[in-house]
Scaffold this active site. Structure first.
Site, PDB file in Angstrom:
ATOM      1  N   TYR A  99       0.855  -1.193   0.000  1.00 25.35           N
ATOM      2  CA  TYR A  99       0.000   0.000   0.000  1.00 25.35           C
ATOM      3  C   TYR A  99       0.885   1.236   0.000  1.00 25.35           C
ATOM      4  O   TYR A  99       1.806   1.334   0.818  1.00 25.35           O
ATOM      5  CB  TYR A  99      -0.901   0.002   1.235  1.00 25.35           C
ATOM      6  CG  TYR A  99      -1.812   1.208   1.351  1.00 25.35           C
ATOM      7  CD1 TYR A  99      -1.596   2.163   2.338  1.00 25.35           C
ATOM      8  CD2 TYR A  99      -2.888   1.389   0.491  1.00 25.35           C
ATOM      9  CE1 TYR A  99      -2.426   3.265   2.455  1.00 25.35           C
ATOM     10  CE2 TYR A  99      -3.724   2.494   0.600  1.00 25.35           C
ATOM     11  CZ  TYR A  99      -3.492   3.427   1.591  1.00 25.35           C
ATOM     12  OH  TYR A  99      -4.323   4.515   1.703  1.00 25.35           O
TER      13      TYR A  99
ATOM     14  N   ASP B 261       9.383   2.745  -0.579  1.00 26.98           N
ATOM     15  CA  ASP B 261       8.355   3.437   0.200  1.00 26.98           C
ATOM     16  C   ASP B 261       8.599   3.093   1.668  1.00 26.98           C
ATOM     17  O   ASP B 261       8.175   2.046   2.148  1.00 26.98           O
ATOM     18  CB  ASP B 261       6.953   3.011  -0.248  1.00 26.98           C
ATOM     19  CG  ASP B 261       5.884   3.647   0.623  1.00 26.98           C
ATOM     20  OD1 ASP B 261       4.687   3.430   0.342  1.00 26.98           O
ATOM     21  OD2 ASP B 261       6.231   4.348   1.593  1.00 26.98           O
TER      22      ASP B 261
ATOM     23  N   LYS C 176       4.831   9.393   8.598  1.00 30.31           N
ATOM     24  CA  LYS C 176       4.555   8.892   9.956  1.00 30.31           C
ATOM     25  C   LYS C 176       5.548   9.425  10.993  1.00 30.31           C
ATOM     26  O   LYS C 176       5.403  10.542  11.482  1.00 30.31           O
ATOM     27  CB  LYS C 176       4.485   7.361   9.927  1.00 30.31           C
ATOM     28  CG  LYS C 176       3.339   6.833   9.044  1.00 30.31           C
ATOM     29  CD  LYS C 176       3.288   5.326   9.030  1.00 30.31           C
ATOM     30  CE  LYS C 176       2.319   4.819   7.979  1.00 30.31           C
ATOM     31  NZ  LYS C 176       0.924   4.780   8.428  1.00 30.31           N
TER      32      LYS C 176
HETATM   33  P1  KE4 Z   1      -0.854   8.328   4.408  1.00 30.26           P
HETATM   34  O1  KE4 Z   1      -1.410   8.976   3.153  1.00 30.26           O
HETATM   35  O2  KE4 Z   1      -1.918   7.482   5.121  1.00 30.26           O
HETATM   36  O3  KE4 Z   1      -0.170   9.317   5.332  1.00 30.26           O
HETATM   37  O4  KE4 Z   1       0.304   7.319   3.950  1.00 30.26           O
HETATM   38  C1  KE4 Z   1       0.030   6.347   2.994  1.00 30.26           C
HETATM   39  C2  KE4 Z   1       1.023   5.211   3.152  1.00 30.26           C
HETATM   40  C3  KE4 Z   1       2.043   5.105   2.227  1.00 30.26           C
HETATM   41  N1  KE4 Z   1       2.971   4.117   2.319  1.00 30.26           N
HETATM   42  C4  KE4 Z   1       2.920   3.209   3.323  1.00 30.26           C
HETATM   43  C5  KE4 Z   1       3.953   2.135   3.391  1.00 30.26           C
HETATM   44  C6  KE4 Z   1       1.892   3.280   4.292  1.00 30.26           C
HETATM   45  O5  KE4 Z   1       1.836   2.351   5.287  1.00 30.26           O
HETATM   46  C7  KE4 Z   1       0.918   4.292   4.207  1.00 30.26           C
HETATM   47  C8  KE4 Z   1      -0.234   4.400   5.178  1.00 30.26           C
HETATM   48  N2  KE4 Z   1      -0.349   3.362   6.125  1.00 30.26           N
HETATM   49  C9  KE4 Z   1      -1.683   3.084   6.630  1.00 30.26           C
HETATM   50  C10 KE4 Z   1      -1.587   1.955   7.651  1.00 30.26           C
HETATM   51  N3  KE4 Z   1      -1.301   0.719   7.053  1.00 30.26           N
HETATM   52  C11 KE4 Z   1      -2.322   4.293   7.214  1.00 30.26           C
HETATM   53  C12 KE4 Z   1      -3.560   4.021   8.038  1.00 30.26           C
HETATM   54  C13 KE4 Z   1      -4.808   4.466   7.337  1.00 30.26           C
HETATM   55  O6  KE4 Z   1      -4.924   4.293   6.103  1.00 30.26           O
HETATM   56  O7  KE4 Z   1      -5.697   4.979   8.059  1.00 30.26           O
END
Ligand code: KE4
Length: 458
Positions: free
Chosen positions: A175, A270, A298
């Site tokens: 993701y 990523d 994060k």
């Molecule tokens: P954000 O757009 O949520 O800040 O980041 C996206 C993203 C990109 N790359 C990786 C490896 C990530 O884990 C994420 C976001 N992680 C999720 C949890 N698995 C965020 C939680 C959510 O979607 O509410």
């Protein structure tokens, strides 16, 4: 009423099983009441899609209503009914120093008094940039944005512009945020919700996104052979946290580096989740691999909306206004978020921070594995730094297809059993968990003891 119940049972018999699971477990831990969260969820659902501002929070994949949080401190969160939990979600990674850390709060309060955002450059951004580049030597330049999604969308635009190619390779179950070109066989909430290919993504967009199974170097080579001059970049979670926790097999990441070099594609790590979570330099430092571009998020914002992308100077120089690749953001690098990130990185870079965090996290998964083994339950778990995952199967789990073989019903029972005993785990079988510096050995020991208790009843 009877007809309604019969219809409900006919259409989804597993609902009864889930309802029985929850009722049985609630009976076992009668003291847990969440009536205020239930009402809050009903109220939220009238005006916010699904009652939440990010799907995975909705507890859909564990067939229940989410708890509404009122406050957090250290390793704890409290819901609006006053229930206390040991928190292993940690806002999905950012809360690595512990919630509401006094030093972080003081720094944020102080900087906010001078103004929250200016839409103009500040020296704080340069300071954070140098800090990030210091810990991630593959990055010559960095651009701050407000979310991991924005970082991943932007980095692919730059990669496509630099190589003048359109196709990208991503991995099933990984993701990278909800950018159109990345919502193809995505992990995390998309997988949890069973919509890894979201409606609304034009087929033309998706057709430029090639997906292969994680850890399958042969499949990656075949994709490059099929499109030898069309692939701009390969983007990967160098340790997967969005299909549960999946580690690269020996040689896999090194093989990707070689293939990208051979076919003139850019290698993008990523590390939004793994950066400053598995260790100061991320997975790239652990494996001694130099990606061309890296995404971060994060932890580098410490819980405030801040993420970043960066890498080779010749590539990043293409980004506007130094180059033609447009990317912008009203709140990018704002002083409050940057200060929160700076103070967080200052804390995580202290000596012993990651050795203690790694030890505590390993203690947790070793205890969970031991509990499962003693209860004869198929189970596997792994961790790196302050990040961990587990599956209700014996493994090995090498890709998303393997992960999906896990016993999700067991996971749901375990999730509710732990929640009802005061332990807040990620509400999805396809997510990672997170330990913070505020989690004490007593917290970990208590969690293991409660897990043993729950597993006895599985
Ligand atoms: P954000 O757009 O949520 O800040 O980041 C996206 C993203 C990109 N790359 C990786 C490896 C990530 O884990 C994420 C976001 N992680 C999720 C949890 N698995 C965020 C939680 C959510 O979607 O509410």
């Amino acid at each position: 009423m009877r007809l309604l119940l019969e219809t409900w049972l006919e259409t989804c018999p597993e609902n009864l099983e889930n309802w029985v699971i929850q009722q049985k477990d609630v009976k076992m831990t009668q003291q847990v009441q969440r009536s205020k969260s239930k009402l809050a969820f009903e109220e939220a659902s009238k005006v916010i899609p699904g009652g939440v501002n990010s799907p995975v929070r909705a507890f859909r994949s564990v067939d229940g209503d989410p708890v509404f949080i009122s406050r957090a401190k250290g390793s704890r969160v409290w819901d609006i009914d006053g229930n206390e939990y040991i928190d292993y979600v940690g806002s999905w990674g950012p809360a690595i120093v512990g919630h509401a850390h006094d030093e972080v709060l003081s720094a944020v309060f102080a900087v906010a008094r001078n103004g929250i955002t200016f839409g103009a450059p500040t020296e704080l951004e340069t300071k954070l940039a140098y800090s990030v580049l210091n810990y991630v030597p593959s990055m010559d330049m960095v651009r701050f944005v407000s979310s991991g999604t924005e970082a991943c969308m932007s980095v692919l635009r730059v990669a496509r512009a630099f190589t003048q190619r359109s196709k990208i390779i991503k991995f099933e179950g990984c993701y990278h945020g909800h950018g159109d070109m990345l919502l193809v066989k995505a992990g995390s909430g998309a997988a949890t919700m069973g919509v890894p290919d979201s409606p609304g993504v034009p087929s033309g967009t998706a057709s430029d996104t090639l997906t292969v199974a994680y850890n399958d170097l042969g499949a990656v080579a075949a994709m490059f052979e099929m499109y030898p001059n069309e692939i701009a970049a390969l983007i990967i979670e160098p340790i997967v946290g969005n299909s549960g926790f999946i580690r690269p097999v020996p040689g896999f990441l090194e093989g990707l580096r070689a293939l990208c070099d051979q076919f003139g594609a850019l290698l993008i790590f990523d590390e939004v989740m793994t950066g400053f979570r598995v260790g100061l330099g991320g997975v790239q430092k652990l494996h001694g691999i130099k990606p061309d571009l890296t995404c971060l998020g994060k932890v580098i914002g410490g819980g405030m909306p801040l993420a970043a992308y960066g890498g080779r100077r010749d590539v990043m120089s293409k980004v506007a206004p130094s180059g033609p690749v447009y990317q912008a953001g009203t709140l990018s690098g704002n002083p409050v978020a940057v200060t929160c990130g700076l103070k967080t990185l200052e804390i995580v870079s202290q000596p012993q921070f990651f050795s203690i965090l790694t030890t505590r996290t390993k203690m947790l998964i070793d205890g969970l594995k031991d509990s499962a083994q003693k209860n004869g339950i198929p189970f596997c778990a792994d961790s790196e730094g302050g990040m961990f995952g587990f599956f209700f199967q014996n493994g090995p789990v090498k890709n998303f297809a393997d992960a999906k073989k896990s016993d999700v019903t067991q996971f749901k029972k375990f999730f509710w059993g732990m929640l009802n005993r005061g332990v807040y785990l990620a509400p999805s079988a396809f997510e990672a968990g997170f330990v913070s510096a505020a989690h004490t050995e007593q917290d970990i020991a208590k969690t293991i003891s409660l897990a043993f208790d729950v597993m006895k009843g599985l």
